[in-house]
Design a protein around this motif. Structure first.
Motif, PDB file in Angstrom:
ATOM      1  N   THR A  68       0.817  -1.214  -0.141  1.00 52.14           N
ATOM      2  CA  THR A  68       0.149   0.144   0.007  1.00 52.14           C
ATOM      3  C   THR A  68       0.985   1.361   0.036  1.00 52.14           C
ATOM      4  O   THR A  68       2.024   1.083   0.033  1.00 52.14           O
ATOM      5  CB  THR A  68      -0.911   0.090   1.405  1.00 52.14           C
ATOM      6  OG1 THR A  68      -0.047   0.166   2.456  1.00 52.14           O
ATOM      7  CG2 THR A  68      -1.603  -1.193   1.359  1.00 52.14           C
ATOM      8  N   ASP A  73      -3.489   4.387   4.145  1.00 49.70           N
ATOM      9  CA  ASP A  73      -4.057   3.771   3.022  1.00 49.70           C
ATOM     10  C   ASP A  73      -4.294   2.183   3.459  1.00 49.70           C
ATOM     11  O   ASP A  73      -5.426   1.669   3.202  1.00 49.70           O
ATOM     12  CB  ASP A  73      -2.934   3.410   2.234  1.00 49.70           C
ATOM     13  CG  ASP A  73      -3.581   3.156   0.513  1.00 49.70           C
ATOM     14  OD1 ASP A  73      -4.435   3.590   0.528  1.00 49.70           O
ATOM     15  OD2 ASP A  73      -2.780   2.699  -0.306  1.00 49.70           O
ATOM     16  N   SER A  74      -3.470   1.606   4.344  1.00 46.82           N
ATOM     17  CA  SER A  74      -3.657   0.260   4.828  1.00 46.82           C
ATOM     18  C   SER A  74      -4.991   0.173   5.432  1.00 46.82           C
ATOM     19  O   SER A  74      -5.842  -0.979   5.318  1.00 46.82           O
ATOM     20  CB  SER A  74      -2.636  -0.528   5.507  1.00 46.82           C
ATOM     21  OG  SER A  74      -1.312  -0.529   4.822  1.00 46.82           O
ATOM     22  N   ILE A  77      -8.268   0.634   3.604  1.00 47.65           N
ATOM     23  CA  ILE A  77      -8.435  -0.770   2.817  1.00 47.65           C
ATOM     24  C   ILE A  77      -9.076  -1.788   3.621  1.00 47.65           C
ATOM     25  O   ILE A  77     -10.071  -2.417   3.395  1.00 47.65           O
ATOM     26  CB  ILE A  77      -7.305  -1.298   1.876  1.00 47.65           C
ATOM     27  CG1 ILE A  77      -6.909  -0.326   0.890  1.00 47.65           C
ATOM     28  CG2 ILE A  77      -7.682  -2.625   1.261  1.00 47.65           C
ATOM     29  CD1 ILE A  77      -5.423  -0.516   0.435  1.00 47.65           C
ATOM     30  N   ALA A 193      -1.673  -3.485   9.691  1.00 50.60           N
ATOM     31  CA  ALA A 193      -1.460  -2.400   8.869  1.00 50.60           C
ATOM     32  C   ALA A 193      -0.090  -1.997   9.527  1.00 50.60           C
ATOM     33  O   ALA A 193       0.092  -1.564  10.631  1.00 50.60           O
ATOM     34  CB  ALA A 193      -2.560  -1.383   9.126  1.00 50.60           C
ATOM     35  N   GLU A 243      -4.703  -5.158  -4.907  1.00 48.46           N
ATOM     36  CA  GLU A 243      -3.477  -4.253  -5.254  1.00 48.46           C
ATOM     37  C   GLU A 243      -3.595  -3.789  -6.659  1.00 48.46           C
ATOM     38  O   GLU A 243      -2.996  -4.269  -7.632  1.00 48.46           O
ATOM     39  CB  GLU A 243      -2.041  -5.202  -5.164  1.00 48.46           C
ATOM     40  CG  GLU A 243      -1.438  -5.157  -4.087  1.00 48.46           C
ATOM     41  CD  GLU A 243      -0.165  -5.986  -4.114  1.00 48.46           C
ATOM     42  OE1 GLU A 243      -0.094  -6.629  -5.245  1.00 48.46           O
ATOM     43  OE2 GLU A 243       0.673  -5.894  -3.158  1.00 48.46           O
TER      44      GLU A 243
END
Ligand SMILES: Cc1ncc(COP(=O)(O)O)c(C=O)c1O
Length: 380
Positions: A68, A73-74, A77, A193, A243
């Motif tokens: 990521t 971002d992680s 998601i 994460a 991804e």
């Protein structure tokens, strides 16, 4: 410059990281897309990086780890891919905005949220987590260590409760990945994460997310994956499912070297070095008149982050003086964590944060202590 802002992003990086980013930028094609040598070689950088990270965190299946941009971002998601209307989530009063803001956005869309209070040193009572569990609790989402005062959360114990109750356990390892042992099996972690650019020594724009194979996340973005291109639908296979788009290949190759460096030094040695720095710093500043220290006194209970204030001087001013007069980089303010500042009682003042890293030395710690003595003296 004495750099004490490693909690934001680490500096410097090991030479191997700089060299690998430079090398790969000059030779990389698009990984997973195309069958020429440059594309295949680039795919190998990504594969190797996945392998290195998986062995660091004891992740058995490398296909469950995605790259990521960063921790934020992680977390987005994971949280937005997992939760749906009616689900209940338990989190803590120490979370970073990167956890609490997506959760608040999801609350507006119908998830239920319980924020379990922590004490003023950032500790959580495991019984309070147990008490917060409801029949619709889907997730316990917790940071591993506070980015404001460094307090380490008992994730293994909380993970074990989550496992017993069949609740998904998500850990935000922004402040521990690379400086503290993490084992997704032993620590009962379902979703992890982490950033590449902090203690893992990767470049900015790198991060990762581990998702156990018991969990099926929905996508929050779809696009080109280089696989199953005949279909107009997002592939369901991991890691491709989560991804999409060309990855940051040079950055990920640099991150791989960061992880290799950590393995060479040994996490235990890195942790011991950082503990030595914390201990020395706490010892050195605790008797300075007008200095207010936050968090645990015991270095065992914290990562290399120390927040303080000097009475009657604005945190921003202290940080400014440290930078301009002493060449010491710190961070002042609220550190993207209003919840944590509410918990420790510094929402109005903020704090001056010292973020130590593996490349810091005891000599640098001593210089910071001397600087703080001088600044504090002005206010006595
Ligand atoms: C606990 C915690 N969570 C999340 C983040 C966000 O990390 P990133 O900048 O990699 O998105 C940080 C950053 O400092 C953090 O300390």
């Amino acid at each position: 410059m004495i750099y004490f802002d490693n909690a934001a992003t680490s500096w410097p990086k090991p030479d191997e990281v700089y060299n690998e980013v430079n090398r790969v930028m000059r030779i990389c094609g698009n990984p997973g897309r195309g069958s020429h040598r440059m594309a295949i070689e680039s795919g190998r950088f990504i594969l190797d990086a996945r392998g290195e990270l998986c062995s660091l965190f004891n992740i058995k299946n490398p296909m469950r780890l995605i790259f990521t941009l960063n921790t934020t971002d992680s977390l987005n998601i994971a949280l937005k891919g997992l939760l749906k209307t009616g689900d209940h989530v338990i989190t803590s009063g120490m979370e970073h905005n990167s956890m609490i803001r997506p959760l608040m956005a999801l609350k507006n869309k119908g998830i239920e949220l319980t924020i379990v209070k922590c004490n003023e040193k950032g500790n959580i009572d495991i019984d309070d987590i147990k008490k917060a569990v409801k029949s619709n609790t889907k997730l316990i989402a917790l940071l591993h260590a506070s980015n404001v005062i460094g307090t380490i959360m008992p994730i293994r114990e909380i993970g074990s409760i989550a496992r017993e109750m069949e609740i998904t356990f998500l850990v935000d390892a922004a402040q521990t990945a690379g400086n503290y042992p993490i084992d997704v099996e032993e620590d009962n972690i379902d979703i992890l994460a982490f950033p590449g650019h902090k203690s893992l020594f990767g470049p900015q724009g790198t991060g990762g997310l581990y998702v156990s194979d018991k969990i099926n996340l929905h996508t929050i973005k779809e696009g080109g994956t280089g696989s199953i291109s005949e279909s107009i639908f997002q592939p369901d296979i991991m890691p491709d499912k989560l991804e999409s788009g060309t990855p940051n290949t040079p950055g990920i190759a640099g991150l791989k070297e960061g992880v290799k460096f950590i393995k060479k030094i040994g996490i235990k040695n890195i942790r011991n070095h950082e503990k030595k720095l914390i201990k020395r710093f706490l010892e050195g500043v605790k008797d300075i008149p007008n200095v207010i220290l936050y968090g645990e006194d015991n270095a065992e209970k914290r990562v290399g982050i120390v927040s303080l204030n000097i009475k009657d001087i604005d945190a921003g001013e202290v940080s400014y003086i440290l930078d301009k007069a002493f060449d010491i980089a710190t961070r002042s303010g609220l550190h993207c964590s209003s919840l944590a500042h509410q918990t420790i009682g510094t929402l109005r003042s903020g704090t001056v944060r010292f973020g130590f890293g593996y490349f810091n030395t005891e000599n640098e710690i001593d210089k910071a202590i001397t600087a703080l003595w001088k600044i504090a003296k002005e206010t006595v």
